[in-house]
Design an enzyme around this catalytic site. Structure first.
Site, PDB file in Angstrom:
ATOM      1  N   LYS A  65       5.619  52.162  36.718  1.00  0.00           N
ATOM      2  CA  LYS A  65       6.049  53.359  37.462  1.00  0.00           C
ATOM      3  C   LYS A  65       7.456  53.751  37.032  1.00  0.00           C
ATOM      4  O   LYS A  65       8.413  53.033  37.308  1.00  0.00           O
ATOM      5  CB  LYS A  65       6.051  53.105  38.967  1.00  0.00           C
ATOM      6  CG  LYS A  65       6.513  54.348  39.727  1.00  0.00           C
ATOM      7  CD  LYS A  65       6.988  53.996  41.107  1.00  0.00           C
ATOM      8  CE  LYS A  65       8.190  54.743  41.598  1.00  0.00           C
ATOM      9  NZ  LYS A  65       8.692  55.915  40.919  1.00  0.00           N
ATOM     10  N   GLN A  92      22.238  63.092  43.306  1.00  0.00           N
ATOM     11  CA  GLN A  92      23.222  62.159  42.770  1.00  0.00           C
ATOM     12  C   GLN A  92      24.620  62.793  42.831  1.00  0.00           C
ATOM     13  O   GLN A  92      25.598  62.149  43.209  1.00  0.00           O
ATOM     14  CB  GLN A  92      22.826  61.815  41.333  1.00  0.00           C
ATOM     15  CG  GLN A  92      23.636  60.716  40.690  1.00  0.00           C
ATOM     16  CD  GLN A  92      23.390  59.362  41.319  1.00  0.00           C
ATOM     17  OE1 GLN A  92      22.480  59.194  42.121  1.00  0.00           O
ATOM     18  NE2 GLN A  92      24.243  58.415  41.005  1.00  0.00           N
ATOM     19  N   GLU A 125      16.503  43.438  39.633  1.00  0.00           N
ATOM     20  CA  GLU A 125      17.734  43.695  38.874  1.00  0.00           C
ATOM     21  C   GLU A 125      18.395  44.884  39.558  1.00  0.00           C
ATOM     22  O   GLU A 125      17.908  46.009  39.456  1.00  0.00           O
ATOM     23  CB  GLU A 125      17.414  44.052  37.407  1.00  0.00           C
ATOM     24  CG  GLU A 125      16.534  43.060  36.678  1.00  0.00           C
ATOM     25  CD  GLU A 125      17.231  41.773  36.343  1.00  0.00           C
ATOM     26  OE1 GLU A 125      18.476  41.728  36.379  1.00  0.00           O
ATOM     27  OE2 GLU A 125      16.531  40.783  36.065  1.00  0.00           O
ATOM     28  N   GLY A 169      16.588  48.703  40.133  1.00  0.00           N
ATOM     29  CA  GLY A 169      16.978  49.855  40.940  1.00  0.00           C
ATOM     30  C   GLY A 169      18.136  49.484  41.852  1.00  0.00           C
ATOM     31  O   GLY A 169      18.887  48.547  41.575  1.00  0.00           O
ATOM     32  N   GLY A 207      15.677  47.566  46.574  1.00  0.00           N
ATOM     33  CA  GLY A 207      15.354  46.184  46.206  1.00  0.00           C
ATOM     34  C   GLY A 207      15.080  45.321  47.427  1.00  0.00           C
ATOM     35  O   GLY A 207      14.126  44.523  47.441  1.00  0.00           O
ATOM     36  N   CYS A 222      24.448  50.426  35.542  1.00  0.00           N
ATOM     37  CA  CYS A 222      24.609  49.306  36.480  1.00  0.00           C
ATOM     38  C   CYS A 222      25.812  48.474  36.104  1.00  0.00           C
ATOM     39  O   CYS A 222      26.423  47.825  36.947  1.00  0.00           O
ATOM     40  CB  CYS A 222      23.350  48.455  36.510  1.00  0.00           C
ATOM     41  SG  CYS A 222      22.811  47.940  34.883  1.00  0.00           S
TER      42      CYS A 222
HETATM   43  P1  NAD Z   1      16.308  53.412  43.238  1.00  0.00           P
HETATM   44  O1  NAD Z   1      16.375  52.095  43.903  1.00  0.00           O
HETATM   45  O2  NAD Z   1      16.454  54.630  44.065  1.00  0.00           O
HETATM   46  O3  NAD Z   1      14.899  53.570  42.472  1.00  0.00           O
HETATM   47  C1  NAD Z   1      14.461  52.644  41.504  1.00  0.00           C
HETATM   48  C2  NAD Z   1      12.951  52.786  41.357  1.00  0.00           C
HETATM   49  O4  NAD Z   1      12.327  52.326  42.555  1.00  0.00           O
HETATM   50  C3  NAD Z   1      12.480  54.221  41.137  1.00  0.00           C
HETATM   51  O5  NAD Z   1      11.413  54.233  40.214  1.00  0.00           O
HETATM   52  C4  NAD Z   1      11.993  54.593  42.528  1.00  0.00           C
HETATM   53  O6  NAD Z   1      11.035  55.634  42.533  1.00  0.00           O
HETATM   54  C5  NAD Z   1      11.387  53.281  42.973  1.00  0.00           C
HETATM   55  N1  NAD Z   1      11.164  53.130  44.408  1.00  0.00           N
HETATM   56  C6  NAD Z   1      11.761  53.793  45.433  1.00  0.00           C
HETATM   57  N2  NAD Z   1      11.268  53.352  46.620  1.00  0.00           N
HETATM   58  C7  NAD Z   1      10.368  52.397  46.339  1.00  0.00           C
HETATM   59  C8  NAD Z   1       9.527  51.567  47.149  1.00  0.00           C
HETATM   60  N3  NAD Z   1       9.519  51.639  48.474  1.00  0.00           N
HETATM   61  N4  NAD Z   1       8.716  50.680  46.538  1.00  0.00           N
HETATM   62  C9  NAD Z   1       8.727  50.565  45.188  1.00  0.00           C
HETATM   63  N5  NAD Z   1       9.483  51.339  44.377  1.00  0.00           N
HETATM   64  C10 NAD Z   1      10.299  52.229  44.953  1.00  0.00           C
HETATM   65  O7  NAD Z   1      17.375  53.389  42.071  1.00  0.00           O
HETATM   66  P2  NAD Z   1      17.774  54.553  41.051  1.00  0.00           P
HETATM   67  O8  NAD Z   1      18.586  55.578  41.760  1.00  0.00           O
HETATM   68  O9  NAD Z   1      16.570  54.999  40.305  1.00  0.00           O
HETATM   69  O10 NAD Z   1      18.692  53.745  40.023  1.00  0.00           O
HETATM   70  C11 NAD Z   1      20.032  53.446  40.257  1.00  0.00           C
HETATM   71  C12 NAD Z   1      20.217  52.007  40.675  1.00  0.00           C
HETATM   72  O11 NAD Z   1      19.628  51.133  39.700  1.00  0.00           O
HETATM   73  C13 NAD Z   1      21.679  51.614  40.733  1.00  0.00           C
HETATM   74  O12 NAD Z   1      21.909  50.853  41.878  1.00  0.00           O
HETATM   75  C14 NAD Z   1      21.870  50.772  39.479  1.00  0.00           C
HETATM   76  O13 NAD Z   1      22.935  49.863  39.550  1.00  0.00           O
HETATM   77  C15 NAD Z   1      20.552  50.091  39.391  1.00  0.00           C
HETATM   78  N6  NAD Z   1      20.330  49.580  38.041  1.00  0.00           N
HETATM   79  C16 NAD Z   1      20.336  48.220  37.858  1.00  0.00           C
HETATM   80  C17 NAD Z   1      20.172  47.710  36.578  1.00  0.00           C
HETATM   81  C18 NAD Z   1      20.161  46.220  36.331  1.00  0.00           C
HETATM   82  O14 NAD Z   1      19.621  45.792  35.319  1.00  0.00           O
HETATM   83  N7  NAD Z   1      20.739  45.405  37.191  1.00  0.00           N
HETATM   84  C19 NAD Z   1      19.990  48.565  35.502  1.00  0.00           C
HETATM   85  C20 NAD Z   1      19.991  49.941  35.743  1.00  0.00           C
HETATM   86  C21 NAD Z   1      20.158  50.441  37.016  1.00  0.00           C
END
Ligand code: NAD
Length: 494
Positions: A173, A329, A248, A226, A231, A282
């Site tokens: 996804k 954002q 992550e 995410g 998470g 991130c």
């Molecule tokens: P987000 O948590 O909003 O979304 C991440 C993903 O989860 C998206 O595909 C979203 O549609 C999905 N999602 C949302 N609700 C869900 C649910 N209930 N069940 C399952 N999936 C669901 O994050 P974002 O805004 O897309 O990304 C930014 C975040 O990602 C920041 O916090 C960033 O630090 C983090 N990030 C971490 C890493 C790492 O490797 N540690 C790398 C890149 C980004």
């Protein structure tokens, strides 16, 4: 304009929902493609396809699986310009970084293809005579991957490549801001010869598509990247099913600049770390912790250099900082600017939305630097935008204390010429990654990647630690004594 379905069983299939969403260019507002608002039923069909493909894929020798990934890397190399431009158009990062996103994917696939000839287990001794003990890796089965939008080809590739070479099939996804980059990846893998059903892509909201991936018991493992709030929600849902899950999550990454540092080098690194990808990494540098002896000089130069950064459409190679990914954002980042001001942080540069001319079509923010006091929300919470908080400290010890006093623990950096301090910092900085004399960004794909504290739940992507995520150890005993030997019971003879 391209209209996509769900990629299930090797075909673009219609969704059971009649609804769609657009993906658009955050620099221009142009609609790039339309995707289905997926449903739980779409995910179940993708799981059916992944389950059907699993027995053959799992029994395909790992070096052969690797060959297909190498072929995907070759195709990506040929299509690098097109794919890199798409990253810039769909996500907004400047073109050098868009191409870098694709290059990172190529690097990872080339690396992981070779791992198909390794995937190491271990052999060891046995307590018993004439007995052979070893463990080997077995795939987990159908795995679910859920990704953010900030590395729209590299993060998906890290997950897909490691999952596939390990013998799993995938239901994927993408984030809804960047589904087109992942649709193109699906095309690349299909062109490389990946059998139908081995990789399936379902687009749509977390509340339907994401939740079904997490909650369906036929998905044996979920690899999630995410934000922390999502998470935590995903982790709680998965816990009820005792599901294997890898998280992550976010970061609040510090750079420490000591009084003996090469200040020009440090400044280059801070600018790149804080404002590269418009701060939407991130591992972005979001805190700059500076020794008081060099504070005024560092801050003075930092403000001048930040003011000189060119913000605009990332397709222009002269642009340093592209747009942020979306209106939401943009609003969230501007909210943090307001919060910083209300908390009494001093705005040194930036802080505004850019308007007028081409800026009005996209989501452009000024690169922003706050002079802040540790403890303010802008110094502790992830902003995920081009906002840097600078703090003054009297000593190395104080710098480490500030650096560690956040809930995140992804990346960290120290600039110093003192090797003893650098080595001490490596020991004590609470982060999964520590750079010395380099910015907080710039991970290499063959090295473990991930963080401590709220940044994750103890896993590492990249490197061969990725196989711990995507495989199960199978312990094997082979007894060639011809007799019943009872471990722990009849092993007293020497
Ligand atoms: P987000 O948590 O909003 O979304 C991440 C993903 O989860 C998206 O595909 C979203 O549609 C999905 N999602 C949302 N609700 C869900 C649910 N209930 N069940 C399952 N999936 C669901 O994050 P974002 O805004 O897309 O990304 C930014 C975040 O990602 C920041 O916090 C960033 O630090 C983090 N990030 C971490 C890493 C790492 O490797 N540690 C790398 C890149 C980004």
């Amino acid at each position: 304009m391209q209209q996509y379905g769900q990629f299930i069983g090797g075909e673009w299939a219609p969704s059971s929902s009649k609804r769609t969403f657009d993906t658009q260019n955050p620099a221009t507002g142009e609609v790039l493609a339309t995707f289905p608002q997926g449903t739980r039923d779409d995910v179940r069909r993708a799981i059916d396809a992944a389950e059907a493909a699993l027995p053959k894929w799992r029994s395909t020798p790992a070096p052969r699986r690797g060959e297909l990934l190498l072929e995907a890397a070759r195709i990506m190399r040929v299509r690098k310009r097109e794919l890199g431009e798409l990253v810039t158009k769909e996500m907004g990062k400047v073109i050098a970084e868009g191409l870098g996103d694709v290059q990172e994917s190529i690097d990872f696939l080339e690396y992981i293809a070779g791992e198909g000839r390794r995937l190491l287990g271990e052999t060891t001794t046995s307590e018993l005579r004439s007995r052979f003990s070893m463990w080997v890796r077995r795939p987990k089965g159908v795995v679910g991957c859920i990704t953010p939008w900030n590395f729209p080809t590299a993060i998906p590739t890290w997950k897909i490549g490691a999952a596939l070479v390990s013998g799993n099939t995938v239901v994927f996804k993408p984030a809804s801001y960047t589904p087109l980059c992942v649709a193109k990846l699906a095309e690349v893998y299909a062109e490389a010869g990946l059998p139908p059903g081995v990789l399936n892509v379902v687009t749509g909201p977390g509340s339907s598509v994401g939740n079904e991936i997490v909650e369906n018991p036929r998905v044996r493992h979920v690899s999630f990247t995410g934000g922390v709030p999502t998470g935590i929600d995903v982790y709680a849902r998965a816990a009820k099913l005792l599901k294997s899950i890898e998280l992550e999550l976010g970061g609040k990454n510090p750079v420490i600049v000591m009084d003996d540092a090469n200040l020009d080098l440090a400044l280059e690194g801070v600018l790149f770390g804080a404002f590269g990808t418009a701060g939407q990494r991130c591992t972005a540098t979001s805190r700059l912790i500076v020794h008081e002896a060099v504070y005024d000089e560092v801050v003075g130069k930092l403000v001048d250099r930040t003011r000189a950064l060119k913000v605009g459409n990332g397709m222009d190679p002269k642009v340093d900082v592209g747009p942020v990914v979306s209106k939401e954002q943009e609003r969230a980042i501007l909210d943090y600017v307001r919060i910083g001001l209300e908390e009494g942080a001093k705005l040194l540069v930036g802080g505004e939305k850019l308007t007028g001319g081409a800026y009005d079509r996209g989501f452009f923010l000024e690169p922003t630097v706050f002079e802040a006091r540790h403890g303010m929300r802008v110094t502790k919470e992830e902003i995920f935008g081009p906002v840097l908080s600078v703090m003054k400290v009297p000593s190395y010890e104080a710098a480490v204390k500030v650096a560690n006093d956040v809930e995140y623990g992804l990346s960290s950096s120290i600039y110093t010429r003192n090797v003893n301090l650098a080595m001490k910092a490596i020991e004590v900085l609470e982060a999964g990654i520590t750079y010395v004399n380099a910015p907080t960004i710039g991970a290499e794909c063959h090295m473990p990647f991930g963080g401590v504290k709220d940044t994750g739940n103890g896993h590492r992507e990249g490197g061969w630690t990725a196989y711990d995520i995507f495989s199960e150890p199978k312990t094997v005993y082979i007894d060639y004594s011809g007799a019943l030997q009872k471990a722990q019971i009849d092993n007293a003879e020497y």
